[in-house]
Design a protein around this motif. Structure first.
Motif, short mmCIF file in Angstrom:
data_model
loop_
_atom_site.label_atom_id
_atom_site.label_comp_id
_atom_site.label_asym_id
_atom_site.label_seq_id
_atom_site.Cartn_x
_atom_site.Cartn_y
_atom_site.Cartn_z
N HIS A 111 0.85 -1.19 0.00
CA HIS A 111 0.00 0.00 0.00
C HIS A 111 0.89 1.24 0.00
O HIS A 111 2.08 1.17 0.32
N VAL A 112 0.32 2.37 -0.36
CA VAL A 112 1.08 3.60 -0.51
C VAL A 112 1.69 4.00 0.83
O VAL A 112 1.02 4.00 1.86
N GLY A 113 2.97 4.32 0.82
CA GLY A 113 3.65 4.77 2.02
C GLY A 113 4.21 3.67 2.88
O GLY A 113 4.84 3.94 3.91
N ALA A 114 4.04 2.40 2.49
CA ALA A 114 4.56 1.29 3.28
C ALA A 114 6.09 1.30 3.23
O ALA A 114 6.68 1.55 2.18
N VAL A 115 6.71 1.04 4.36
CA VAL A 115 8.16 1.03 4.46
C VAL A 115 8.68 -0.39 4.33
O VAL A 115 8.19 -1.30 5.00
N ALA A 116 9.66 -0.58 3.46
CA ALA A 116 10.27 -1.90 3.28
C ALA A 116 11.18 -2.20 4.46
O ALA A 116 11.93 -1.33 4.92
N VAL A 117 11.11 -3.42 4.98
CA VAL A 117 11.95 -3.84 6.09
C VAL A 117 12.77 -5.05 5.67
O VAL A 117 12.38 -5.81 4.78
N ARG A 118 13.93 -5.22 6.31
CA ARG A 118 14.76 -6.38 6.01
C ARG A 118 14.11 -7.65 6.54
O ARG A 118 13.60 -7.67 7.67
N ALA A 119 14.12 -8.69 5.74
CA ALA A 119 13.52 -9.95 6.15
C ALA A 119 14.19 -11.08 5.38
O ALA A 119 13.91 -11.29 4.20
N HIS A 120 15.10 -11.76 6.03
CA HIS A 120 15.84 -12.84 5.37
C HIS A 120 15.17 -14.16 5.73
O HIS A 120 15.50 -14.79 6.74
N ARG A 121 14.23 -14.56 4.90
CA ARG A 121 13.49 -15.79 5.11
C ARG A 121 13.24 -16.45 3.76
O ARG A 121 13.37 -15.83 2.70
N THR A 122 12.87 -17.73 3.81
CA THR A 122 12.57 -18.49 2.60
C THR A 122 11.06 -18.58 2.42
O THR A 122 10.34 -18.90 3.37
N LEU A 123 10.59 -18.29 1.21
CA LEU A 123 9.17 -18.37 0.88
C LEU A 123 8.97 -19.33 -0.29
O LEU A 123 9.85 -19.48 -1.14
N VAL A 124 7.80 -19.95 -0.33
CA VAL A 124 7.35 -20.65 -1.52
C VAL A 124 6.56 -19.65 -2.35
O VAL A 124 5.64 -19.02 -1.84
#
Length: 208
Positions: free
Chosen positions: A124-137
């Protein structure tokens, strides 16, 4: 056939069985650091180095079981304390930047791939990206599935989609440290891997 050669032939089967048993044991113990299992594995590895031949094989087999148990605990701990947890429970739309862990697997209806994320943000507009080192499918269909299928291990990708819990038929992915499913994924950007070894592997695979 000598007893020694018989033990050597049984070792791979026993090691695989111990690894599977260790993974189930780690799942039974639940989320954790895996420190106790790692300590046991170190002790067993030391015994394997010093012990005479009959006990050496047993120590190696048990070492593999302990490593598998600790790895499973760490995988479950990653799920339990994932930065994606709140978004996953809410079924939120997210945007992630990630690197493909392996090659995509395409079927008639969808393309699946494991990715290792570097950042994520709510969509969504204005959302801040954060670091996240994880594995996703990641699972994509239609045009996005075709785009995803054209990528290779090591490629960087930007994806949007619905973050949900792993469905029952994907629970085995926890063994690969996956913490959630990015469903109905949209490929919004990508770039090829810059690792020379990965590029060489892709070129050789293309020729094959």
């Amino acid at each position: 056939m000598s007893a020694g050669s018989g033990r050597l032939q049984l070792a791979p089967v026993s090691t695989a069985a111990a690894a599977i048993a260790g993974a189930f044991l780690g799942e039974h113990w639940g989320p954790g650091s895996g420190a106790a299992a790692a300590l046991v594995a170190i002790v067993l590895a030391a015994i394997a180095v010093c012990a005479p031949s009959p006990w050496r094989v047993l120590a190696v087999v048990l070492t593999c079981g302990a490593i598998a148990a600790g790895s499973m605990q760490r995988a479950l701990d990653g799920v339990a304390h994932s930065p994606f947890d709140a978004a996953r429970r809410a079924g939120a739309l997210v945007v992630v930047r990630a690197t493909l862990v392996g090659d995509p697997r395409a079927s008639r209806f969808a393309t699946d791939v494991l990715v290792r994320t570097s950042t994520f943000a709510l969509d969504h507009v204005g959302a801040v990206a954060v670091r996240a080192h994880r594995t996703l499918v990641v699972r994509a269909g239609g045009t996005d599935g075709v785009r995803l299928a054209a990528l290779h291990a090591g490629d960087a990708v930007t994806l949007g989609g619905d973050l949900t819990a792993l469905p029952p038929h994907d629970r085995f992915r926890r063994w690969e440290h996956a913490v959630a499913l990015l469903a109905r994924a949209k490929v919004t950007g990508w770039s090829r891997a810059h690792d020379p070894l990965l590029e060489l592997a892709d070129q050789l695979r293309g020729r094959v």
